[in-house]
Enzyme design. Structure first.
Site, mmCIF file in Angstrom:
data_model
loop_
_atom_site.group_PDB
_atom_site.id
_atom_site.type_symbol
_atom_site.label_atom_id
_atom_site.label_comp_id
_atom_site.label_asym_id
_atom_site.label_seq_id
_atom_site.Cartn_x
_atom_site.Cartn_y
_atom_site.Cartn_z
ATOM 1 N N HIS A 71 110.700 126.377 14.585
ATOM 2 C CA HIS A 71 110.000 125.099 14.361
ATOM 3 C C HIS A 71 108.873 125.324 13.373
ATOM 4 O O HIS A 71 108.574 126.460 13.006
ATOM 5 C CB HIS A 71 109.490 124.518 15.681
ATOM 6 C CG HIS A 71 108.450 125.358 16.358
ATOM 7 N ND1 HIS A 71 108.731 126.561 16.955
ATOM 8 C CD2 HIS A 71 107.114 125.176 16.522
ATOM 9 C CE1 HIS A 71 107.628 127.079 17.467
ATOM 10 N NE2 HIS A 71 106.623 126.250 17.223
ATOM 11 N N HIS A 76 104.670 130.174 13.426
ATOM 12 C CA HIS A 76 106.076 130.548 13.287
ATOM 13 C C HIS A 76 106.571 130.534 11.843
ATOM 14 O O HIS A 76 107.544 131.196 11.524
ATOM 15 C CB HIS A 76 106.947 129.629 14.151
ATOM 16 C CG HIS A 76 106.646 129.777 15.609
ATOM 17 N ND1 HIS A 76 107.410 130.517 16.463
ATOM 18 C CD2 HIS A 76 105.585 129.338 16.341
ATOM 19 C CE1 HIS A 76 106.853 130.520 17.675
ATOM 20 N NE2 HIS A 76 105.741 129.807 17.614
ATOM 21 N N ASP A 192 109.354 131.939 25.802
ATOM 22 C CA ASP A 192 107.953 131.545 25.551
ATOM 23 C C ASP A 192 107.072 131.737 26.792
ATOM 24 O O ASP A 192 107.327 131.140 27.826
ATOM 25 C CB ASP A 192 107.998 130.062 25.130
ATOM 26 C CG ASP A 192 106.635 129.423 24.903
ATOM 27 O OD1 ASP A 192 105.606 130.126 25.018
ATOM 28 O OD2 ASP A 192 106.611 128.211 24.599
ATOM 29 N N HIS A 361 95.718 114.710 25.982
ATOM 30 C CA HIS A 361 96.446 115.819 25.390
ATOM 31 C C HIS A 361 97.348 116.435 26.442
ATOM 32 O O HIS A 361 96.966 116.552 27.598
ATOM 33 C CB HIS A 361 95.493 116.884 24.847
ATOM 34 C CG HIS A 361 96.209 118.084 24.320
ATOM 35 N ND1 HIS A 361 96.988 118.010 23.186
ATOM 36 C CD2 HIS A 361 96.323 119.343 24.778
ATOM 37 C CE1 HIS A 361 97.535 119.202 22.975
ATOM 38 N NE2 HIS A 361 97.148 120.025 23.918
ATOM 39 N N SER A 363 100.158 119.865 26.844
ATOM 40 C CA SER A 363 100.578 121.091 26.184
ATOM 41 C C SER A 363 102.010 120.963 25.665
ATOM 42 O O SER A 363 102.792 120.143 26.153
ATOM 43 C CB SER A 363 100.487 122.246 27.171
ATOM 44 O OG SER A 363 101.100 123.390 26.627
ATOM 45 N N HIS A 365 103.947 123.646 25.743
ATOM 46 C CA HIS A 365 104.621 124.833 26.277
ATOM 47 C C HIS A 365 104.968 124.686 27.758
ATOM 48 O O HIS A 365 104.259 124.033 28.520
ATOM 49 C CB HIS A 365 103.734 126.067 26.085
ATOM 50 C CG HIS A 365 103.456 126.366 24.650
ATOM 51 N ND1 HIS A 365 104.280 127.157 23.890
ATOM 52 C CD2 HIS A 365 102.456 125.961 23.833
ATOM 53 C CE1 HIS A 365 103.795 127.234 22.664
ATOM 54 N NE2 HIS A 365 102.684 126.519 22.597
ATOM 55 N N HIS A 387 105.716 135.584 23.035
ATOM 56 C CA HIS A 387 104.757 134.515 22.747
ATOM 57 C C HIS A 387 103.652 134.451 23.790
ATOM 58 O O HIS A 387 103.616 133.561 24.639
ATOM 59 C CB HIS A 387 105.476 133.168 22.645
ATOM 60 C CG HIS A 387 104.763 132.160 21.775
ATOM 61 N ND1 HIS A 387 103.658 131.471 22.211
ATOM 62 C CD2 HIS A 387 104.988 131.742 20.513
ATOM 63 C CE1 HIS A 387 103.258 130.659 21.257
ATOM 64 N NE2 HIS A 387 104.033 130.812 20.199
#
Ligand SMILES: [Zn+2]
Ligand SMILES: [Zn+2]
Length: 552
Positions: A71, A76, A192, A361, A363, A365, A387
């Site tokens: 992505h 990355h 991840d 907000h 996350s 992940h 990660h």
């Protein structure tokens, strides 16, 4: 002889938010997943960002078949332009990923001809590897994981992901593919670990919308939203909520404007009619019709939001009634800077809403339960958490252990460690060269660790420059030394303090051998030693001492 598969995390397993890059090697074929950069922390003064040391890849340049991108986040793809200056290989990524990468290559005057667009479920053959893209959900659109098949078996490399059952664009994660890899038997999973310490599930991006609706319904005047410039879904949601409340959106800032444009071109953003306006139309709008979208949620000094906060922005001055929304998480290390930014904005009369006080907000992940789901879908024989910082990797490893992956099948790696797999099994075996390259401006490697140390010392302890005029023939001072200091407080560099240093140096040089005085290197070293000792004793500082010698 049997061929082994080597899996080498070249970066991304010792740090969060940076340097993600993994090499897979089978025989003489290498593929690389991602090429990320890292933003410097406060100790890396004057460094714009950090990239990986490419030694291993450059030494094996002839073997590299392709680079695959999961992505478009900087951690990355950010190092890609630097890598492509040295390597001529095809780069595969989805449409939005390549859209962002292309803009980057343009800045570096690099051609885009090696960029190859793929879609989820595309399969690419690269030497002995077959690489399949698998849709995932994350805080940027168009993210994928990769299913990598080589003669020894399959590997699943998740990239960054969360399991968002209600993604803003409706592009659901490809659970079926992941289970398919589980069914056919997967050798290794790399997953991840960013949020491995967080329990439960990460909230869906759609949850943020409610937070925005709440804020938009109450805000009396202008609303300024700052977020990461790559978070297209967040931008979409702000645009949608703005439209719902009859407000217009003006995008302000170079990176966010570029990204929005790319996303619009590629069809990743949908605009209600007449919602997006240009900056010069701001003056025609009433305060309660305005939404400004910017970056700078991390307090970055050159960002639009920081300039607004110090009253230096050309078009935007904060007034009573403005609402500023920081729709992002504080990246560890930035808390103090962000705190200052928030205080400044309050002082100017704005109401500031950040993630600690409102749900604005989420996350990108996966939390614990999602990580477990990934493990149970793929059911790998071997597992490598990636990660994250070491603590995240360990926590992730424990999750896997609890899901009956035997301890000896879980590999905690450091950058450069090599995991070798053959028919006998998997083992850590050897290390390749890795390291960091500091980028200052646009050059590669023009800042070394030593330069950084000097900068740190300059910032903390200041600098002292003794100017020594030497009579070379007689090996003595031709005139009294002069001393310049920088970075000291006023009382530290008081005339008495300077006089003391001058007297001390005069005396010390007077007592030195003639040979020492007439040898510039020795004299510099001695002058440095004398002054450092004195300053340390007097004011407990360790400044840089840089003698300059004139010979007459
Ligand atoms: Zn990442
Ligand atoms: Zn990411």
């Amino acid at each position: 002889m049997e061929t082994t598969l080597s899996v080498i995390p070249l970066g991304g397993v010792e740090e969060i938010g940076g340097l993600n890059m993994t090499a897979y090697r089978y025989g003489d074929d290498i593929i690389v997943i991602d090429a990320g950069l890292m933003f410097p922390d406060a100790s890396m003064l004057g460094v714009d960002f950090v990239i990986q040391d490419f030694t291993y890849l450059l030494e094996n340049a002839d073997k590299i078949q392709a680079i695959f991108l999961t992505h478009a986040h900087e951690d990355h793809v950010g190092a890609l332009p630097f890598l492509l200056k040295e390597l001529d290989v095809p780069v595969y990524g989805t449409a939005l990923t390549l859209g962002f990468v292309q803009a980057k290559l343009r800045e570096h005057n690099l051609p885009k001809r090696r960029l190859k667009r793929i879609k989820p479920r595309s399969v690419i053959t690269a030497g002995e590897f077959r690489v399949e893209a698998i849709r995932v959900t994350h805080s940027i659109v168009d993210g994928v994981a990769f299913g990598i098949t080589c003669p020894l078996g399959c590997i699943v490399h998740t990239g960054d992901f969360k399991i968002d059952p209600t993604p803003v664009d409706g592009e659901i994660m490809d659970f079926r593919k992941f289970t398919e890899y589980g069914e056919k038997g997967t050798l290794l999973l790399l997953s991840d670990s960013t949020n491995a310490e967080k329990g439960g599930f990460t909230f869906s991006e759609k949850e943020v919308r409610r937070g925005f609706e709440d804020i938009f319904s109450k805000a009396p005047g202008r609303i300024i939203v700052s977020t990461f410039s790559s978070n297209i879904h967040r931008i979409q949601q702000v645009i949608d909520v703005a439209h719902m409340f009859g407000r217009k959106v003006i995008i302000c800032g170079r990176s966010i404007a570029t990204n929005t444009e790319i996303a619009l071109d590629l069809g990743y953003l949908t605009l209600p009619p007449d919602t997006l306006l240009e900056m010069d139309q701001l003056k025609n709008l009433a305060d309660e019709e305005v939404v400004l979208m910017t970056t700078g949620s991390q307090g970055e000094p050159m960002s639009v939001l920081s300039r607004i906060a110090v009253g230096e922005h050309k078009h935007i001055k904060i007034t009573e009634g403005d609402t500023v929304v920081l729709s992002a998480k504080a990246i560890p290390g930035n808390e103090r800077t962000i705190g200052k930014l928030i205080n400044r904005l309050f002082k100017l009369g704005a109401d500031v809403i950040h993630e600690k006080v409102s749900e604005i907000h989420v996350s990108g992940h996966a939390s614990k339960e999602e990580l477990k789901l990934m493990l149970s879908m793929v059911r790998p024989k071997y597992f490598m958490p990636i990660h994250g910082e070491y603590r995240n990797l360990v926590t992730h490893a424990k999750l896997a252990l609890n899901m009956d992956i035997p301890k000896e099948n879980i590999f905690l790696m450091e950058n450069g460690d090599v995991l070798k797999i053959d028919s006998k099994g998997a083992r850590k075996d050897g290390k390749v060269e890795t390291g960091r390259t500091f980028i200052d401006g646009k050059g590669v490697g023009d800042v070394e660790e030593m330069v950084l140390r000097d900068r740190r010392r300059l910032a903390q302890d200041g600098i002292v420059i003794p100017l020594l005029t030497i009579d070379k023939e007689y090996g003595k001072l031709a005139s009294p030394p002069e001393i310049i200091t920088r970075g000291f407080t006023q009382e530290e560099e008081s005339p008495e303090m300077i006089e003391e240093m001058v007297a001390l140096l005069t005396e010390a040089i007077g007592a030195m051998d003639k040979e020492v005085v007439s040898d510039p290197d020795m004299l510099k070293a001695e002058a440095r030693r004398v002054l450092r000792k004195h300053i340390r004793k007097k004011i407990e500082r360790r400044p840089m001492v840089m003698p300059i010698i004139f010979e007459v």
